[in-house]
Design a protein around this motif. Structure first.
Motif, short mmCIF file in Angstrom:
data_model
loop_
_atom_site.label_atom_id
_atom_site.label_comp_id
_atom_site.label_asym_id
_atom_site.label_seq_id
_atom_site.Cartn_x
_atom_site.Cartn_y
_atom_site.Cartn_z
N PRO A 273 0.65 -1.36 -0.03
CA PRO A 273 0.15 -0.11 -0.24
C PRO A 273 0.78 1.23 0.17
N GLN A 274 1.77 1.49 -0.62
CA GLN A 274 2.67 2.34 -1.19
C GLN A 274 2.96 3.20 -2.10
N LEU A 275 2.40 4.48 -2.80
CA LEU A 275 2.73 4.72 -3.93
C LEU A 275 3.61 5.68 -4.34
N HIS A 276 4.44 6.46 -5.59
CA HIS A 276 4.99 7.29 -5.54
C HIS A 276 5.03 7.87 -6.59
N MET A 277 4.45 8.79 -6.68
CA MET A 277 2.84 9.46 -7.59
C MET A 277 3.88 11.22 -7.55
N PRO A 278 4.77 11.38 -8.86
CA PRO A 278 5.07 12.71 -8.98
C PRO A 278 4.36 13.40 -9.49
N MET A 279 3.49 14.75 -9.16
CA MET A 279 2.82 15.79 -9.34
C MET A 279 3.94 16.74 -9.80
N GLN A 280 4.75 17.37 -10.15
CA GLN A 280 5.81 18.53 -10.43
C GLN A 280 5.12 20.09 -9.59
N SER A 281 3.69 19.73 -10.17
CA SER A 281 3.01 20.83 -9.19
C SER A 281 1.88 20.98 -9.57
N GLY A 282 1.02 22.53 -8.50
CA GLY A 282 -0.14 21.87 -8.36
C GLY A 282 -1.17 22.93 -9.30
N SER A 283 -0.22 23.81 -9.92
CA SER A 283 -0.40 24.62 -10.89
C SER A 283 -0.92 24.48 -12.53
N ASP A 284 -2.16 24.60 -12.85
CA ASP A 284 -3.03 24.11 -13.87
C ASP A 284 -1.56 25.03 -15.41
N THR A 285 -1.14 25.81 -15.25
CA THR A 285 -0.83 26.95 -16.03
C THR A 285 0.59 26.10 -16.11
N ILE A 286 1.53 25.59 -14.75
CA ILE A 286 2.84 25.85 -15.04
C ILE A 286 2.68 23.90 -15.44
N LEU A 287 1.71 22.67 -14.81
CA LEU A 287 1.87 21.84 -15.95
C LEU A 287 1.35 21.82 -17.10
N LYS A 288 0.75 23.02 -17.91
CA LYS A 288 1.00 22.97 -19.37
C LYS A 288 1.81 23.31 -19.70
N ALA A 289 2.72 24.35 -19.09
CA ALA A 289 4.30 24.93 -19.91
C ALA A 289 4.98 23.09 -19.34
N MET A 290 4.71 22.87 -18.75
CA MET A 290 5.76 21.34 -18.13
C MET A 290 5.62 20.70 -19.11
N ARG A 291 4.27 20.58 -20.20
CA ARG A 291 4.39 19.27 -21.33
C ARG A 291 3.53 18.36 -19.86
N ARG A 292 2.84 18.24 -18.75
CA ARG A 292 1.94 17.14 -18.20
C ARG A 292 1.06 17.38 -18.66
N SER A 293 0.96 15.82 -19.12
CA SER A 293 -1.04 15.90 -19.59
C SER A 293 -1.78 15.74 -18.45
N TYR A 294 -1.98 16.12 -17.37
CA TYR A 294 -2.83 16.27 -16.07
C TYR A 294 -3.00 17.55 -15.81
N ARG A 295 -3.79 17.49 -15.04
CA ARG A 295 -4.21 18.82 -14.19
C ARG A 295 -4.38 18.59 -12.67
N GLN A 296 -4.64 19.95 -11.51
CA GLN A 296 -4.82 19.51 -10.82
C GLN A 296 -5.84 18.32 -9.99
N GLU A 297 -7.19 19.08 -10.60
CA GLU A 297 -8.44 18.35 -10.57
C GLU A 297 -8.28 16.81 -10.90
N ARG A 298 -7.66 16.33 -11.67
CA ARG A 298 -7.08 14.61 -11.86
C ARG A 298 -6.47 14.18 -11.29
N PHE A 299 -5.29 14.92 -10.88
CA PHE A 299 -4.25 13.99 -10.31
C PHE A 299 -4.96 14.28 -8.45
N LEU A 300 -5.03 15.13 -7.98
CA LEU A 300 -6.19 14.79 -6.53
C LEU A 300 -7.20 13.96 -6.52
#
Length: 508
Positions: A273-300
């Motif tokens: 029961p352990q998970l290491h899940m990289p978030m990198q940022s909680g900001s949708d704007t920054i996640l888009k700039a990072m080209r991360r294909s999710y947003r805060q709502e999806r991650f949470l």
């Protein structure tokens, strides 16, 4: 077969020839170093005594390229070896890994005393290249552009008798703007499921009781073979292997983290029961700039589903502070996401430019003093949450897999250390009866600190295991050999991501 054109045969050096491997960067590099050590030992080399500090016949640097100063660090270390090589005829120096894949001929031009440069795709060539450099008396630079053979087919010198990495894929199909790794490791290539399970079964047969499935985007496994549920199927298949007590994996990507993986984790008893899940940022704007294909709502939302299925799961993450263009509002969104997610721990990094990445040339680079201030605020928040989450463990009875070398103060405190099922580190009172790394003890948690737990009472139960037997047998064998130079490899459970890595192999 000529002496300089051999793919299988290598002149076996005398038993007095020693080697040392220095490893930098992510878990993939660490695992590759196990292969490099295995290749050298298979070719007849022996490990240099601990503390030799470059005083070996062959010194191998397995490099990382994700930090801005990675090359400076490498050339500084190479410079310190130059006079040693002058005084030691026949000494050889090899450079491999991501920086070697990236810089290629630059390494030899800057450090002409280097004998071999090899890339991430052809680590199996190291013994041949060393022999070729010796025969031809000139540097050998060989960088393959694509994977020649899956690394798991190579000889291996594993650093633990009871816990092991098992690579399931190499490469990455993502295009995160802060990460150069896909350009150096290539597109994702999946290993056959049957080969993975056969390796795990063989490891269990040797006494290993815990395995960590390893990939740069581990839960994308199956994309190369066209099966979106291949990773969850693999987890379930691991649950059917008799004698395999603990299964972990690192590192997943939120984009590919599907409900079937959560169900497999919940329903497979030996998947921890352990998970290491990289978030990198909680900001949708920054996640888009990072080209991360999710947003805060999806991650949470993923975190919420995992906790609904496994209330006791420990969830950790990676966060980058000060990415180009990050505003105070963006940073506050990260702080909000951290408060909502309540990570057991977070590996937080100040953004630094990685040469060759799109982010390195982006507008809006954040001043160092601003990044530092935000970083300190984030660390303080996470420390508070980590402590609060660990305090919830007080009073619980946990089964720990005894670890080797995890407790720096164990000698003075008369304690031992182990990992709980959720990978929390626990220091416990040393029992009267002998316990060995790989054995399992049952304890009650009495105290919590932000980064570890204590079990100060008597050990409730000791279970001697085949993994402990394997450790004891191996330790007795190793005692008769020269002490090795450690690579910083895993002892029990998933090793902590190394602080030097930001946005590289260890952080998807």
């Amino acid at each position: 077969m000529s002496s300089i054109d051999r793919s299988q045969a290598v002149d076996v050096p005398s038993s007095s020839k020693t080697y040392e491997v220095r490893t930098y960067g992510c878990q993939m590099n660490v695992h590759d170093s196990e292969r490099l050590s295995g290749l050298l030992e298979d070719a007849g080399y022996v490990r240099a005594p601990e503390g030799s500090d470059g005083d070996a016949d062959v010194v191998v640097f397995n490099t990382c390229a994700v930090r801005e100063n990675a090359d400076n660090r490498l050339y500084g270390n190479l410079g310190r070896l130059a006079p040693m090589k002058t005084k030691r005829p026949g000494m050889q120096i090899a450079v491999g890994g991501c920086l070697a894949q990236k810089d290629r001929d630059t390494i030899v031009s800057k450090a002409p005393w280097v004998d071999v440069v090899f890339g991430t795709h052809n680590i199996g060539k190291l013994p041949v290249l060393l022999e070729r450099a010796r025969v031809q008396e000139e540097a050998q630079v060989e960088i393959a552009e694509s994977l020649e053979a899956f690394p798991s087919t190579l000889p291996t010198r594993r650093e633990s008798a009871y816990a092991a990495w098992v690579s399931i894929s190499v490469g990455c199909n993502n295009t995160c703007t802060f990460c150069i790794v896909p350009a150096l490791r290539g597109k994702e290539k999946d290993r056959r499921t049957g080969d993975i399970l056969a390796e795990i079964e063989a490891l269990v047969g040797e006494g290993v009781s815990e395995i960590t499935l390893l990939g740069q985007n581990v839960n994308a496994y199956g994309s190369d073979i066209g099966d979106r549920e291949a990773f969850s199927k693999l987890l379930r298949a691991c649950g059917k292997i008799e004698g395999l007590e603990r299964v972990r994996f690192t590192s997943p990507h939120p984009r590919d983290f599907t409900d079937d993986v959560i169900a497999a984790m919940e329903e497979t008893p030996n998947v921890m029961p352990q998970l290491h899940m990289p978030m990198q940022s909680g900001s949708d704007t920054i996640l888009k700039a990072m080209r991360r294909s999710y947003r805060q709502e999806r991650f949470l939302g993923i975190i919420e589903k995992v906790r609904a299925a496994m209330p006791d799961a420990a969830i950790s993450t990676d966060i980058i502070v000060g990415f180009p263009g990050e505003t105070e509002e963006d940073f506050e969104q990260t702080m909000h996401a951290v408060r909502e997610a309540r990570f057991t721990n977070a590996f937080t990094f100040q953004y630094s430019k990685r040469p060759g990445t799109p982010a390195a040339t982006m507008d809006g680079q954040i001043p160092k003093e601003v990044v530092q201030a935000r970083y300190e605020r984030l660390v303080a928040l996470q420390e508070e949450i980590s402590w609060e989450e660990n305090k919830k463990q007080v009073g619980r009875t946990l089964d720990l897999m005894v670890a080797e070398g995890e407790g720096r103060k164990d000698g003075t405190t008369h304690r031992l250390s182990g990992r709980a099922p959720d990978n929390r580190l626990v220091h416990f009172t040393k029992p009267d009866e002998e316990v060995r790394p790989g054995d399992v003890v049952t304890v009650e948690i009495t105290y919590a600190a932000p980064h570890h737990l204590l079990a100060e009472g008597e050990v409730l139960k000791v279970r001697r295991t085949r993994a402990g037997d394997a450790w004891e047998k191996r330790n007795a064998t190793e005692a008769a050999k020269p002490a090795g130079v450690l690579l910083g490899l895993p002892k029990i459970g998933v090793p902590e991501p190394l602080p030097a890595v930001t946005g590289g192999c260890a952080i998807d």
